[in-house]
Design a protein around this motif. Structure first.
Motif, PDB file in Angstrom:
ATOM      1  N   SER A  58      31.077  44.118  48.696  1.00 55.57           N
ATOM      2  CA  SER A  58      32.038  43.010  48.661  1.00 55.57           C
ATOM      3  C   SER A  58      33.395  43.521  48.189  1.00 55.57           C
ATOM      4  O   SER A  58      33.475  44.342  47.281  1.00 55.57           O
ATOM      5  CB  SER A  58      31.548  41.918  47.720  1.00 55.57           C
ATOM      6  N   VAL A  59      34.441  42.992  48.805  1.00 51.80           N
ATOM      7  CA  VAL A  59      35.795  43.471  48.526  1.00 51.80           C
ATOM      8  C   VAL A  59      36.649  42.316  48.011  1.00 51.80           C
ATOM      9  O   VAL A  59      36.516  41.173  48.466  1.00 51.80           O
ATOM     10  CB  VAL A  59      36.431  44.083  49.788  1.00 51.80           C
ATOM     11  N   TYR A  60      37.529  42.642  47.093  1.00 52.19           N
ATOM     12  CA  TYR A  60      38.396  41.654  46.465  1.00 52.19           C
ATOM     13  C   TYR A  60      39.814  42.203  46.456  1.00 52.19           C
ATOM     14  O   TYR A  60      40.014  43.395  46.205  1.00 52.19           O
ATOM     15  CB  TYR A  60      37.937  41.374  45.034  1.00 52.19           C
ATOM     16  N   TYR A  61      40.793  41.328  46.720  1.00 53.87           N
ATOM     17  CA  TYR A  61      42.178  41.785  46.800  1.00 53.87           C
ATOM     18  C   TYR A  61      43.094  40.938  45.938  1.00 53.87           C
ATOM     19  O   TYR A  61      42.871  39.748  45.740  1.00 53.87           O
ATOM     20  CB  TYR A  61      42.681  41.697  48.256  1.00 53.87           C
ATOM     21  N   SER A  62      44.165  41.590  45.477  1.00 59.56           N
ATOM     22  CA  SER A  62      45.229  40.850  44.817  1.00 59.56           C
ATOM     23  C   SER A  62      45.875  39.919  45.844  1.00 59.56           C
ATOM     24  O   SER A  62      46.207  40.353  46.952  1.00 59.56           O
ATOM     25  CB  SER A  62      46.278  41.816  44.282  1.00 59.56           C
ATOM     26  N   PRO A  63      46.070  38.655  45.505  1.00 58.81           N
ATOM     27  CA  PRO A  63      46.686  37.726  46.463  1.00 58.81           C
ATOM     28  C   PRO A  63      48.049  38.201  46.966  1.00 58.81           C
ATOM     29  O   PRO A  63      48.391  37.985  48.129  1.00 58.81           O
ATOM     30  CB  PRO A  63      46.812  36.430  45.657  1.00 58.81           C
ATOM     31  N   SER A  64      48.791  38.863  46.103  1.00 58.91           N
ATOM     32  CA  SER A  64      50.136  39.288  46.505  1.00 58.91           C
ATOM     33  C   SER A  64      50.119  40.458  47.475  1.00 58.91           C
ATOM     34  O   SER A  64      51.113  40.702  48.167  1.00 58.91           O
ATOM     35  CB  SER A  64      50.946  39.660  45.262  1.00 58.91           C
ATOM     36  N   LEU A  65      49.014  41.175  47.547  1.00 53.97           N
ATOM     37  CA  LEU A  65      48.928  42.358  48.412  1.00 53.97           C
ATOM     38  C   LEU A  65      47.890  42.207  49.517  1.00 53.97           C
ATOM     39  O   LEU A  65      47.768  43.091  50.365  1.00 53.97           O
ATOM     40  CB  LEU A  65      48.594  43.599  47.581  1.00 53.97           C
ATOM     41  N   LYS A  66      47.175  41.117  49.499  1.00 55.85           N
ATOM     42  CA  LYS A  66      46.027  40.952  50.393  1.00 55.85           C
ATOM     43  C   LYS A  66      46.383  41.166  51.862  1.00 55.85           C
ATOM     44  O   LYS A  66      45.607  41.758  52.617  1.00 55.85           O
ATOM     45  CB  LYS A  66      45.430  39.555  50.200  1.00 55.85           C
ATOM     46  N   ARG A  67      47.557  40.679  52.233  1.00 52.39           N
ATOM     47  CA  ARG A  67      47.928  40.759  53.655  1.00 52.39           C
ATOM     48  C   ARG A  67      48.068  42.204  54.130  1.00 52.39           C
ATOM     49  O   ARG A  67      47.871  42.499  55.315  1.00 52.39           O
ATOM     50  CB  ARG A  67      49.244  40.009  53.867  1.00 52.39           C
ATOM     51  N   ARG A  68      48.360  43.137  53.213  1.00 55.95           N
ATOM     52  CA  ARG A  68      48.631  44.517  53.616  1.00 55.95           C
ATOM     53  C   ARG A  68      47.571  45.503  53.161  1.00 55.95           C
ATOM     54  O   ARG A  68      47.675  46.693  53.444  1.00 55.95           O
ATOM     55  CB  ARG A  68      49.981  44.971  53.052  1.00 55.95           C
ATOM     56  N   THR A  69      46.559  45.031  52.443  1.00 55.10           N
ATOM     57  CA  THR A  69      45.612  45.946  51.789  1.00 55.10           C
ATOM     58  C   THR A  69      44.236  45.891  52.423  1.00 55.10           C
ATOM     59  O   THR A  69      43.745  44.813  52.779  1.00 55.10           O
ATOM     60  CB  THR A  69      45.502  45.586  50.295  1.00 55.10           C
ATOM     61  N   SER A  70      43.619  47.071  52.518  1.00 55.58           N
ATOM     62  CA  SER A  70      42.235  47.164  52.962  1.00 55.58           C
ATOM     63  C   SER A  70      41.522  48.206  52.116  1.00 55.58           C
ATOM     64  O   SER A  70      42.031  49.323  51.936  1.00 55.58           O
ATOM     65  CB  SER A  70      42.174  47.560  54.436  1.00 55.58           C
TER      66      SER A  70
END
Length: 125
Positions: A58-70
C-alpha cells in the motif's frame, strides 16, 4: 540493524522526472512491520514527508505532492523507489529514505528509526 541507502542522479533538468532508489539491508520491505518513507529537505528549509510504502505494498502520498509522485518497490532486490515528475528548481533538495513503525507523515527526525545518509538532487538546466 537496518540500513538504507539512496541512489540516483545528482542532477535533473526542469520538467523531467526525478528517480531515486532506496536499497534496504538487514531488513525486509515485505516482512518487517514498517513503512518505508521518502523525505526531502530543500536548502534552508525543514524536512518534508513525501510518501511511503507499507510492507503490504500500500502506498501513501503527501497531498501536496500526490499529483507528481509515485512510489513503488522491487521486492526481489529489497528496494523501493521514488519518482517525482515535472520537476522544477523548487524540487532541489537532499532526499532521504527512512523507516518508521507507523504512518506518521511528518518531517520530525524522531519519528523515524532508521535513515539513509541522503542524496543531493539539484534541478537545473
Amino acid at each position: 540493524h537496518v540500513q538504507l541507502q539512496e541512489s540516483g542522479p545528482g542532477q535533473v533538468k526542469p520538467s523531467q522526472t526525478l528517480s531515486l532508489t532506496c536499497t534496504v539491508s538487514d531488513g525486509s520491505i515485505t516482512s518487517d512491520y514498517a513503512y518505508w518513507n521518502w523525505i526531502r529537505q530543500p536548502p534552508g528549509k525543514g524536512l518534508e514527508w513525501m510518501g511511503a510504502i507499507f510492507n503490504s505494498g500500500s502506498v501513501y502520498y503527501s497531498p501536496s505532492l500526490k499529483r507528481r509522485t509515485s512510489i513503488s518497490r522491487d521486492t526481489s532486490k529489497n528496494q523501493f523507489t521514488l519518482q517525482l515528475s515535472s520537476v522544477t528548481p523548487e524540487d532541489t533538495a537532499v532526499y532521504y529514505c527512512a523507516r518508521s513503525n507507523a504512518l506518521l507523515m511528518t518531517g520530525w527526525v524522531r519519528d523515524y528509526g532508521y535513515w539513509g545518509q541522503g542524496t543531493q538532487v539539484t534541478v537545473s538546466s
